[in-house]
Structure formats: C-alpha cells, structure tokens
Design a protein around this motif. Sequence first.
Motif, PDB file in Angstrom:
ATOM      1  N   HIS A   7       0.472  16.462   8.948  1.00 62.47           N
ATOM      2  CA  HIS A   7       0.539  17.197  10.203  1.00 62.47           C
ATOM      3  C   HIS A   7       0.117  18.630   9.970  1.00 62.47           C
ATOM      4  CE1 HIS A   7       3.096  19.626  13.170  1.00 62.47           C
ATOM      5  NE2 HIS A   7       2.091  19.106  13.862  1.00 62.47           N
ATOM      6  N   SER A   8      -0.672  19.171  10.887  1.00 65.75           N
ATOM      7  CA  SER A   8      -1.102  20.559  10.829  1.00 65.75           C
ATOM      8  C   SER A   8      -1.847  20.822   9.517  1.00 65.75           C
ATOM      9  CB  SER A   8       0.109  21.477  11.016  1.00 65.75           C
ATOM     10  OG  SER A   8      -0.294  22.802  11.278  1.00 65.75           O
ATOM     11  N   ILE A   9      -1.415  21.803   8.731  1.00 69.43           N
ATOM     12  CA  ILE A   9      -2.153  22.075   7.490  1.00 69.43           C
ATOM     13  C   ILE A   9      -1.995  20.926   6.497  1.00 69.43           C
ATOM     14  CG2 ILE A   9      -0.447  23.284   6.047  1.00 69.43           C
ATOM     15  CD1 ILE A   9      -2.707  25.492   5.737  1.00 69.43           C
ATOM     16  N   GLY A  10      -0.950  20.101   6.670  1.00 72.06           N
ATOM     17  CA  GLY A  10      -0.822  18.885   5.871  1.00 72.06           C
ATOM     18  C   GLY A  10      -1.926  17.890   6.189  1.00 72.06           C
ATOM     19  N   GLY A  11      -2.384  17.870   7.462  1.00 73.02           N
ATOM     20  CA  GLY A  11      -3.511  17.027   7.829  1.00 73.02           C
ATOM     21  C   GLY A  11      -4.817  17.551   7.271  1.00 73.02           C
ATOM     22  N   ALA A  12      -4.964  18.881   7.286  1.00 74.23           N
ATOM     23  CA  ALA A  12      -6.141  19.482   6.661  1.00 74.23           C
ATOM     24  C   ALA A  12      -6.162  19.198   5.171  1.00 74.23           C
ATOM     25  CB  ALA A  12      -6.154  20.991   6.916  1.00 74.23           C
ATOM     26  N   ALA A  13      -4.975  19.176   4.551  1.00 74.08           N
ATOM     27  CA  ALA A  13      -4.892  18.879   3.119  1.00 74.08           C
ATOM     28  C   ALA A  13      -5.305  17.445   2.816  1.00 74.08           C
ATOM     29  CB  ALA A  13      -3.470  19.136   2.614  1.00 74.08           C
ATOM     30  N   PRO A  21       0.833  -1.203   0.000  1.00 74.22           N
ATOM     31  CA  PRO A  21       0.000   0.000   0.000  1.00 74.22           C
ATOM     32  C   PRO A  21       0.873   1.261   0.000  1.00 74.22           C
ATOM     33  CG  PRO A  21      -0.706  -1.550   1.699  1.00 74.22           C
ATOM     34  CD  PRO A  21       0.615  -2.039   1.185  1.00 74.22           C
ATOM     35  N   LEU A  22       0.319   2.326  -0.541  1.00 76.73           N
ATOM     36  CA  LEU A  22       1.012   3.610  -0.604  1.00 76.73           C
ATOM     37  C   LEU A  22       0.383   4.578   0.392  1.00 76.73           C
ATOM     38  CD1 LEU A  22       2.908   5.709  -2.069  1.00 76.73           C
ATOM     39  CD2 LEU A  22       0.965   6.151  -3.602  1.00 76.73           C
ATOM     40  N   VAL A  23       1.228   5.278   1.164  1.00 74.37           N
ATOM     41  CA  VAL A  23       0.773   6.335   2.062  1.00 74.37           C
ATOM     42  C   VAL A  23       1.517   7.616   1.717  1.00 74.37           C
ATOM     43  CG1 VAL A  23       0.624   7.172   4.444  1.00 74.37           C
ATOM     44  CG2 VAL A  23       0.172   4.755   3.941  1.00 74.37           C
ATOM     45  N   VAL A  24       0.778   8.687   1.481  1.00 76.87           N
ATOM     46  CA  VAL A  24       1.349  10.002   1.203  1.00 76.87           C
ATOM     47  C   VAL A  24       1.375  10.797   2.500  1.00 76.87           C
ATOM     48  CG1 VAL A  24       1.093  12.146  -0.108  1.00 76.87           C
ATOM     49  CG2 VAL A  24       0.465   9.960  -1.151  1.00 76.87           C
ATOM     50  N   LEU A  25       2.507  11.463   2.792  1.00 75.89           N
ATOM     51  CA  LEU A  25       2.638  12.309   3.979  1.00 75.89           C
ATOM     52  C   LEU A  25       2.887  13.751   3.565  1.00 75.89           C
ATOM     53  CD1 LEU A  25       4.890  10.182   6.394  1.00 75.89           C
ATOM     54  CD2 LEU A  25       2.387  10.318   6.307  1.00 75.89           C
ATOM     55  N   SER A  26       2.107  14.668   4.144  1.00 76.81           N
ATOM     56  CA  SER A  26       2.252  16.096   3.873  1.00 76.81           C
ATOM     57  C   SER A  26       2.578  16.809   5.185  1.00 76.81           C
ATOM     58  CB  SER A  26       0.966  16.657   3.257  1.00 76.81           C
ATOM     59  OG  SER A  26       1.107  18.017   2.918  1.00 76.81           O
ATOM     60  N   PRO A  27       3.656  17.598   5.240  1.00 80.19           N
ATOM     61  CA  PRO A  27       4.095  18.200   6.504  1.00 80.19           C
ATOM     62  C   PRO A  27       3.299  19.435   6.884  1.00 80.19           C
ATOM     63  CG  PRO A  27       5.565  18.869   4.745  1.00 80.19           C
ATOM     64  CD  PRO A  27       4.569  17.910   4.134  1.00 80.19           C
ATOM     65  N   GLY A  28       3.571  19.948   8.074  1.00 77.64           N
ATOM     66  CA  GLY A  28       2.951  21.173   8.543  1.00 77.64           C
ATOM     67  C   GLY A  28       3.416  22.386   7.761  1.00 77.64           C
ATOM     68  N   ASN A  69      -5.700  13.315   9.841  1.00 75.10           N
ATOM     69  CA  ASN A  69      -5.289  14.681  10.156  1.00 75.10           C
ATOM     70  C   ASN A  69      -4.665  14.684  11.540  1.00 75.10           C
ATOM     71  OD1 ASN A  69      -4.979  17.388  10.781  1.00 75.10           O
ATOM     72  ND2 ASN A  69      -7.121  17.937  10.470  1.00 75.10           N
ATOM     73  N   MET A  70      -3.377  15.038  11.619  1.00 72.85           N
ATOM     74  CA  MET A  70      -2.685  15.117  12.894  1.00 72.85           C
ATOM     75  C   MET A  70      -2.587  16.578  13.333  1.00 72.85           C
ATOM     76  SD  MET A  70       0.344  12.248  12.463  1.00 72.85           S
ATOM     77  CE  MET A  70       1.120  13.062  11.051  1.00 72.85           C
ATOM     78  N   VAL A 120      -3.794  26.921   0.471  1.00 70.41           N
ATOM     79  CA  VAL A 120      -2.737  25.930   0.686  1.00 70.41           C
ATOM     80  C   VAL A 120      -3.284  24.525   0.492  1.00 70.41           C
ATOM     81  CG1 VAL A 120      -1.037  25.028   2.322  1.00 70.41           C
ATOM     82  CG2 VAL A 120      -1.560  27.478   2.302  1.00 70.41           C
ATOM     83  N   THR A 121      -4.405  24.234   1.130  1.00 74.75           N
ATOM     84  CA  THR A 121      -4.942  22.871   1.041  1.00 74.75           C
ATOM     85  C   THR A 121      -5.381  22.536  -0.381  1.00 74.75           C
ATOM     86  OG1 THR A 121      -7.127  23.670   1.766  1.00 74.75           O
ATOM     87  CG2 THR A 121      -5.635  22.832   3.462  1.00 74.75           C
TER      88      THR A 121
END
Length: 397
Positions: A253-259, A149-156, A275-276, A215-216
């Motif tokens: 994380h942060s706005i990355g979680g909102a995204a 499986p693939l997981v994408v991570l987006s930072p704060g 969303n973290m 941003v999101t």
Amino acid sequence: MRTLSRTATAVALSLALAAPLAAASAAQAAPAPSAVSASNGAFNGASIGAEPIQLPRPTGPYALGSDTFHLVDHSRRDPWVPSQDRELMVTLTYPAARSASGRPAAYTTPAEAPVLLKELGVDPAWVGDVDATRTHARTGARPAPGKHPLVVLSPGFGAPRYSLTALAEELASRGYVVASLDHAYESLGTSFPGGRLLTCVACTAMENGTPGSRVTEARAADVSYLLDRLTGPHPVWLHAGSIDEGRIGMAGHSIGGAAAVAAMARDGRIDAGVNMDGAFWDVLPPTGLDGRPFMMLGADDGHRPGGKDRTWDAMWPALDGWKRWLTVAGAEHLTFSDEPVIAAHFGLHQPALPAPRAVELVRTYVGAFFDQELRGRARPVLAGPTAAHPEVTFNSP
C-alpha cells in the motif's frame, strides 16, 4: 468533538500518496466508539468494558495460523539509523489445519495500541478496544498440508504491518503464506525485541527532502533478505517447507506498493506484483520486469489516467508483462488498508465507499490477481468491468 489533523509525515509526499495511517482527511472523533457488528466471541485478556474492533472475517476455506519473527540483516546498515544493522519484524499468516490449536493473535502489541489512537485522534481512554482486538489467526498453529505460494506485503509509509491484516488474512484463508513486513524506523510505532518501540526516523528524513526512492530501495533489499531467510538453505521458519519458493508475489500500500515494483526489478524470484494507491519513485530498466505481471489498483480520484499522480502514467508503458490499471470510485488513499474498518469502529470520517465494501473490493481484485498469476486459475473479474463491481474502472491509456 475535535478535528483530526494530518500528520507531518505527509509533507514530503504529494497528494498524501505515501501518508501514514493517521492521515485521514478531516475526521471527527466521536466521544465513544460506535457499535460496528456483533462480537464474534470473547477474547482472552480483553480489557474490562472494552469493545474489540471487529476485523472482517476472511472468506477462504482455510483456518489461519500466525508466527512473528525478528530478523537482522548484519550485511547492511540501516539507512535511517546507520549505527544499527537493518532490522525487520515479520508476521507470517498462513493456511492452518482445521484442528490446529493456539491462541488468537493480537492485532497490535500493548505498546503499539496507544500510538494508533494518538494518530487517529481518539481519546486514549479507548485503548482497551485496540488491546482487546484479536485477529482470526492462531499463534503457532500447525500449517495445512502441502506447499503454498508466498505473498509479501509492505505497508504504507508511517504505517505498521498490521495495517494490512484484512488482506493478509484473506489471502492466507485462500491458501497463501503471507509475510507482512515492518521496516525498521519507517513506522510511527512498531514493537521490536528488548522492549523497544521504534518510531519513524525516515519520516523526518523525508520531510527534510530525502527522496522516496531511498525508501523503495531499502524495502526492495529488505524483501530480498526476507526471501533468503524464508526459502534459503537455513530458513528461519520451522514450517518453511510449506512455502512454494517457485511462486512468490508482492503487494503493498502506498510507498509499499511502489516498493513492489522496485523489489521485482531487483529480485527475479518475485513473480507478480501489486501497487495499491502508491506513487512510483523508481524508473524501470529497459528490460522492464522481464515480462512479469503487475497490477495497479488505486483511488479513481488521483490515479485515473492523466490524474493528479502522473507517475502511474509514466510507469504504465514500462510494465512489459500482463498488466491492469484499475481505479475505484469513492475510494480514498487509506481505503486500501485496514483504516476504514478502524475508523468506522471509532466513529471517524468515512469515505464515500463504505468500509465493508472497501475490504471486499480490495480482497476480490488482489486475490484474483494472485490466483491468476501464481496459481494459473482463470479469474474473469480481471477480464473487464462487471455489473457486480460497478465502482471499478479498467483503464487503458
């Protein structure tokens, strides 16, 4: 001793919910880094006298590989620098064969390391500690057999992709291909090809009133483009056959979680999201997420029901699939990134929740969520409170 101040990038974002890595509260910088743990080996290229930051060792059965890519979406202009096409830096951390060779991947580039110290308020003389730090992944290692499986991570907001390394490595060690993203001009300092260090133009825009939804929206488009390049007919990664394109998740994380919720609303290929500790900037359509699962994991002080960030209360009823609203006692906004580990190394402010425990809890719950939703594996830790994790509250508004 000197006090670490908050960075200006938090101005437009209430409660520091989208603040960058530097926005640790009232930290005191020690004159020298503290010893954190025994070294897990000398690293090639370490500076003389440097004490590398000891990143938490992943717990899964797989060895780790690492590849980094520069992607340019020529169909879109950058929202912050419209004269440029949209660019991304991507690090893939993936399950590797145990016999795989390769050098340990660096935690940051040489150009990024001084930026990190500056934002933490640490004496630049200690840049060797960051330069010498290596991850647990080896560059160009041969992938483990099978599809994953693939997981994408987006930072704060303001934070680089390496700020989620501890989580990326844990997921990869459990059998996921993890794509960590740097979105151009949204980090305080990210290396791009050609010797460029792109800084946070978006931070200035938000200080001047640009809404976080811009941003999101941009990040959601970034993720769709990334999925096209990883799972499309002409994938950018040599080992793209290792990715199971029918099982894709996203966390941030942060706005990355909102995204993450914005990306799921845009792209039906994303099966599950987390969303973290990020404030939401978007409103879901009447169809919600079409029944796809979503988890909110945040600091109890700020993200409990009826707390300071009311966007979680507003988003909760719109989430129409399996869902959890978890809050962690003693956590702070940056608990859900690598910041506690880095801060501990340099003797900076620590929240009530110690760094090792913070890493363990984030890994436990995010890992369990993707195991359950992308692999169909029962994870009782998601069913309700447990004696082993008393810090975690299951909220039911």
